[in-house]
Scaffold this active site. Structure first.
Site, short mmCIF file in Angstrom:
data_model
loop_
_atom_site.label_atom_id
_atom_site.label_comp_id
_atom_site.label_asym_id
_atom_site.label_seq_id
_atom_site.Cartn_x
_atom_site.Cartn_y
_atom_site.Cartn_z
N PRO A 1 0.81 -1.20 0.00
CA PRO A 1 0.00 0.00 0.00
C PRO A 1 0.85 1.26 0.00
O PRO A 1 1.81 1.37 0.74
CB PRO A 1 -0.78 -0.09 1.31
CG PRO A 1 -0.65 -1.47 1.76
CD PRO A 1 0.58 -2.03 1.16
N GLU A 2 0.46 2.17 -0.82
CA GLU A 2 0.97 3.53 -0.72
C GLU A 2 -0.11 4.32 0.00
O GLU A 2 -1.09 3.76 0.49
CB GLU A 2 1.25 4.09 -2.12
CG GLU A 2 2.30 3.25 -2.85
CD GLU A 2 2.76 3.87 -4.15
OE1 GLU A 2 2.73 5.10 -4.26
OE2 GLU A 2 3.13 3.10 -5.04
N HIS B 1 -1.13 -16.31 7.46
CA HIS B 1 -0.64 -14.93 7.55
C HIS B 1 -1.63 -13.97 8.20
O HIS B 1 -1.46 -12.77 8.11
CB HIS B 1 -0.23 -14.40 6.17
CG HIS B 1 0.74 -15.31 5.46
ND1 HIS B 1 1.95 -15.69 6.01
CD2 HIS B 1 0.67 -15.93 4.26
CE1 HIS B 1 2.58 -16.49 5.16
NE2 HIS B 1 1.82 -16.66 4.11
N ARG C 1 4.31 -10.94 3.95
CA ARG C 1 5.77 -10.76 4.04
C ARG C 1 6.25 -10.25 5.39
O ARG C 1 7.45 -10.21 5.64
CB ARG C 1 6.23 -9.83 2.91
CG ARG C 1 5.96 -10.43 1.54
CD ARG C 1 6.33 -9.50 0.42
NE ARG C 1 7.75 -9.31 0.32
CZ ARG C 1 8.32 -8.49 -0.56
NH1 ARG C 1 7.58 -7.77 -1.38
NH2 ARG C 1 9.62 -8.36 -0.60
#
Length: 269
Positions: free
Chosen positions: A2-3, A90, A109
């Site tokens: 995400p930006e 996750h 990640r």
DNA sequence: ATATCCACCTGGCGGC
DNA sequence: TGCCGCCAGGTGGATA
């Protein structure tokens, strides 16, 4: 991941589910994200949620005695589910609420972070950030002055959180294309007029991306599970070697600061 | 201070 | 099908 637009879309998505609710407690199935989730967050019990705000790409879940800081890293996303929905792979952190819902952080990640900021203090990660791009404090003059001090490529400077926050790799590529400025240009060679244009374009693109639900490449989704729709607006990102949408010249793809950089050598100078 | 490079981590893709 | 290298939306930290 995400930006700024994707983080803002996440904030808008979770906020109505959280504000006014009481946070009963926190469960961590995986405490080791970018940093270890601190004890202060895991110890939270029976705290009303006052607000959900954002600074740069950090989300702030505000409680009476401090704020939970959430950063989504490259692959993080948040969803709100019923408490009887079993966690998947996750799904690292659950915040459980008094109405039987759970705010769940999934981060493949684990470059994301969950931190604590006590009331009255500012977390070191938030203390040296530049202006918000969509606020008036991000002025053309400030941007120009920052650029004047730097001989690094303008794309690198645009992505520097000390200059302006929230502009990541996708939107840096897109903004430079729309502004007609080559990403490789040394920042200190930009004129005030060019900095003014670039600032305006950055603001337009970020604002438009927010209204379209952000950009979904692979793992980003809005809190309701829908993808973002800005991907279809992308002019250069991910299109190296393909024709420029304006002049049909094949787009150039290079690496700048280890980040994929795409531009049109004809339209961007 | 600035510029550069590496690190963290998992998974998907293309190539052989 | 399998293995290998490379790539991915971020950014703090080490280094010169």
């Amino acid at each position: 991941m995400p930006e700024l637009p994707e983080v803002e879309v996440s904030r808008l998505g979770i906020s109505p589910h959280l504000v006014g609710r009481t946070l009963l407690g926190v469960t961590a199935r995986q405490r080791q994200l970018r940093w270890l989730v601190p004890d202060e967050v895991l110890a939270i019990a029976n705290q009303p949620i006052l607000a959900v705000t954002r600074r740069a790409k950090y989300l702030l879940i505000e409680l009476q005695n401090g704020s939970i800081i959430v950063h989504l890293g490259m692959s993080g996303h948040l969803k709100v589910v019923a408490s009887d929905v079993s966690p998947g792979k996750h799904d690292h952190i659950d915040w459980c609420f008094d109405n039987g819902t759970v705010l769940r952080l999934n981060d493949t990640r684990r470059f994301g972070a969950v931190l604590w900021q006590a009331k009255g203090s500012i977390h070191p990660l938030l203390s040296a950030l530049g202006p918000e791009p969509l606020q008036a404090e991000f002025t053309a003059e400030h941007f120009f002055q920052q650029c004047q001090k730097r001989q690094a490529p303008i794309k690198t400077v645009l992505m520097d959180n000390h200059v302006v926050v929230g502009v990541g790799n996708i939107y840096a590529n897109e903004a430079l294309f729309k502004a007609g400025i080559a990403p490789t240009r040394a920042a200190n060679t930009l004129t005030l007029a060019q900095c003014t244009v670039l600032r305006e374009v950055v603001r337009q693109i970020l604002a438009q991306a927010i209204t379209q639900g952000g950009t979904t490449l692979k793992d980003f989704s809005q809190v309701d599970g829908k993808p973002g729709y800005f991907k279809q607006e992308l002019q250069v990102y991910g299109r190296g070697g393909k024709p420029c949408p304006v002049c049909s010249t094949n787009l150039t793809e290079i690496r700048l600061g280890q980040r994929s950089t795409v531009y049109c050598h004809h339209c961007q100078q």
